[in-house]
Design a protein around this motif. Sequence first.
Motif: not given
Length: 292
Positions: A145-157, A178-184
């Motif tokens: 619980x209350x955990x995340x392991x995220x991997x990199x995603x480089x956008x077109x920009x 919650x993950x909105x792309x740039x923030x946890x």
Amino acid sequence: MAAENEYTDMLNLGDTEDRSKNSDKTWKRAFITTLVLNFLALVTLLGLHVYSQVRPSDPGPDPDSLSDDLCVPCQEETALFDYKVRTDTNKFLCCYNNTDIQRAVKIILKEERRYNTEFDDGKNYIPLNGVDEDTDQLTWWKSRPSAAHLHLDITENNNIEWKANPDFVTSFKSDDIKVNGTNIEVSERGMYFIYSTISVEFSKMDEGQSSKGQTFYHNIQKGNINLPNTGQHIQMMRKYGGIPAQETDRLYTSFLCGALFLKKGDTLASEFVEPPLIYKFPYANYFGIFKL
């Protein structure tokens, strides 16, 4: 009476001299015994060392049965291996029995070889479907619980974003993160451990600036969705630099970690100032958090 006292003193003096001689003999015997024991211990240690160098090594199981085990070159710092295997070149591999972690590592290494031979850009990389076969093996890792392991995603920009992609064997996000792309974003207050790794290829620096050193920053920032006007504040940072003409094809890995007390609505971002220099194999760049 005086003669009798003198005779008694002479007897006492003789006893004292005898005790002194006996004590000297005892200390000499103890000293000699200690020397002999130390010599024997030294000879034993030398014998064991020589034996360890010349004794035949356990060849381990048949190499054909190692498909599910993880083997790495044995080094002085290699420890806690399950068994050794001698290679055709007379070198040794230290092997670990089949476990969830070893299976995940094998998948990651296989995917990196595939990434480097079949893809020119991390944006086009898609992991093999075969990775999904082992994602359920790491339930102890992904059920926290209350955990995340995220991997990199480089956008077109060339912007840095982080994703919990089920196609990656180690990637996950619990429902209360919650993950909105740039923030946890965390939803529970408490002490959290935060970590981030960025792998960089400084050899990609602009060769036109070969005489000028350049500095790059990797950081972890904290903000809060309820305080948008305060912005993000740097919590951890590492600085790297170099001269393009002197750089090689080696990868440089920046690792940041630390414990922070967070409250509901706090957000965390992991950034690198120059995304084009990042080695874009997703497993080489990750951002994680878990509640302590």
